[in-house]
Design an enzyme around this catalytic site. Structure first.
Site, PDB file in Angstrom:
ATOM      1  N   ASN A   1       0.832  -1.215   0.000  1.00 46.69           N
ATOM      2  CA  ASN A   1       0.000   0.000   0.000  1.00 46.69           C
ATOM      3  C   ASN A   1       0.860   1.256   0.000  1.00 46.69           C
ATOM      4  O   ASN A   1       0.583   2.221  -0.733  1.00 46.69           O
ATOM      5  CB  ASN A   1      -0.916   0.010   1.226  1.00 46.69           C
ATOM      6  CG  ASN A   1      -2.117  -0.909   1.061  1.00 46.69           C
ATOM      7  OD1 ASN A   1      -2.590  -1.131  -0.047  1.00 46.69           O
ATOM      8  ND2 ASN A   1      -2.614  -1.455   2.162  1.00 46.69           N
TER       9      ASN A   1
ATOM     10  N   ASP B   1      -5.725  -2.999  -3.228  1.00 44.14           N
ATOM     11  CA  ASP B   1      -7.043  -3.622  -3.462  1.00 44.14           C
ATOM     12  C   ASP B   1      -6.956  -4.670  -4.564  1.00 44.14           C
ATOM     13  O   ASP B   1      -7.574  -5.752  -4.467  1.00 44.14           O
ATOM     14  CB  ASP B   1      -8.065  -2.551  -3.852  1.00 44.14           C
ATOM     15  CG  ASP B   1      -8.453  -1.660  -2.677  1.00 44.14           C
ATOM     16  OD1 ASP B   1      -8.122  -2.030  -1.521  1.00 44.14           O
ATOM     17  OD2 ASP B   1      -9.078  -0.608  -2.906  1.00 44.14           O
TER      18      ASP B   1
ATOM     19  N   GLU C   1      -5.651  -7.709   5.343  1.00 43.14           N
ATOM     20  CA  GLU C   1      -5.020  -8.645   4.402  1.00 43.14           C
ATOM     21  C   GLU C   1      -5.130 -10.082   4.863  1.00 43.14           C
ATOM     22  O   GLU C   1      -4.421 -10.959   4.360  1.00 43.14           O
ATOM     23  CB  GLU C   1      -3.538  -8.266   4.210  1.00 43.14           C
ATOM     24  CG  GLU C   1      -2.638  -8.577   5.390  1.00 43.14           C
ATOM     25  CD  GLU C   1      -2.611  -7.492   6.454  1.00 43.14           C
ATOM     26  OE1 GLU C   1      -1.646  -7.465   7.226  1.00 43.14           O
ATOM     27  OE2 GLU C   1      -3.557  -6.674   6.509  1.00 43.14           O
TER      28      GLU C   1
END
Length: 283
Positions: free
Chosen positions: A164, A173, A199
């Site tokens: 991220n 995503d 996650e």
């Protein structure tokens, strides 16, 4: 002056259709006899005239009454027929409205059922990956039989935070969707995979030994490691760490949180690796 109708002639006239003519004749004869000064004969014919005239009036009155009665009955029958037609038309219109209302009601019920199904689906589905969510997974765990043997796997994407931070949350995503799809593609019938949060993915197997659980975990780990993740981002590579716990559910001694705790502890044994252990109750 002598003008007389014999009895036979009068009887024939009264029995035929000549009563009105006979009545007129009697009146004419009464007037003639009166003019001739034969008052007795004039009075006789006047009485016969009045009698016939009364009978004719009564017959005409009866006929008029009967005619009016027939006309009234015909009019009443026609009114009833028209009323029945109006009632049938109203009933047909009401039936049509009722059928339309029933169609609308059935459509509304179908729409409500569809909305309820969507609501239930959304309540139990992870919007990002399309997998069951934590709520659905916990509900499935609650439905397990008390003495059923289970294997519970917890799968984390290694270094997901750095994905991220380095590539953006949009790439993160995509990674979550890809890992979810890869894990799902390896499931057997009856296996349950869910995104548990962040996650973290969880997988529930039933009636699987510790050895077979280890094999499944290794297969999943290799599937993720060997997959070409450059389709998401050229310099991207992914690995996962899996921890699993095998347990025979005994509600009096072993709670589900014990199994989750054992699987999570096994997962933290290292990155890009698998750890399987038997779950035991705490304390």
């Amino acid at each position: 002056m002598s003008i007389k109708l014999d009895h036979a002639t009068r009887t024939l006239a009264e029995q035929g259709q000549l009563r009105d003519k006979l009545c007129a004749i009697d009146l004419a004869l009464s007037n003639l006899y009166q003019q001739a000064g034969q008052y007795r004969e004039a009075l006789d014919h006047l009485k016969w005239h009045l009698q016939l005239n009364g009978e004719l009036f009564s017959a005409a009155f009866d006929q008029r009454i009967q005619s009016l009665k027939v006309q009234f009955e015909l009019k009443q029958v026609e009114s009833e027929r028209q009323a029945a037609q109006r009632l049938n038309a109203e009933l047909s219109e009401l039936n049509a409205r009722l059928e339309e209302t029933n169609r609308d009601l059935r459509a509304a019920q179908a729409q409500t059922a569809e909305l309820m199904a969507r609501r239930e689906q959304h309540a139990n589905e992870d919007a990002l990956t399309g997998l069951p969510n934590r709520r659905a997974f916990d509900a499935a765990l609650a439905d397990l039989l008390p003495d059923q043997q289970i294997s519970l796997m917890v799968c984390d994407i290694d270094h997901f935070k750095s994905v991220n931070d380095r590539f953006s949350h949009l790439v993160g995503d995509q990674v979550l969707r890809q890992v979810g799809a890869l894990l799902k593609s390896q499931l057997r019938r009856g296996d349950l995979l869910a995104r548990y949060g962040g996650e973290e993915f969880v997988l529930l197997l039933t009636e699987v030994s510790q050895t077979d659980t280890l094999k499944v975990c290794e297969h999943l780990r290799r599937t993720i490691q060997n997959h070409d993740s450059s389709t998401v981002r050229p310099e991207l590579s992914l690995t996962v760490s899996l921890g699993a716990a095998v347990a025979q559910l005994e509600p009096t001694t072993l709670a589900m949180q014990d199994v989750m705790r054992a699987a999570d502890a096994a997962k933290h044994a290292g990155r890009n690796r698998v750890e399987v252990q038997l779950a035991t109750p705490l304390g």
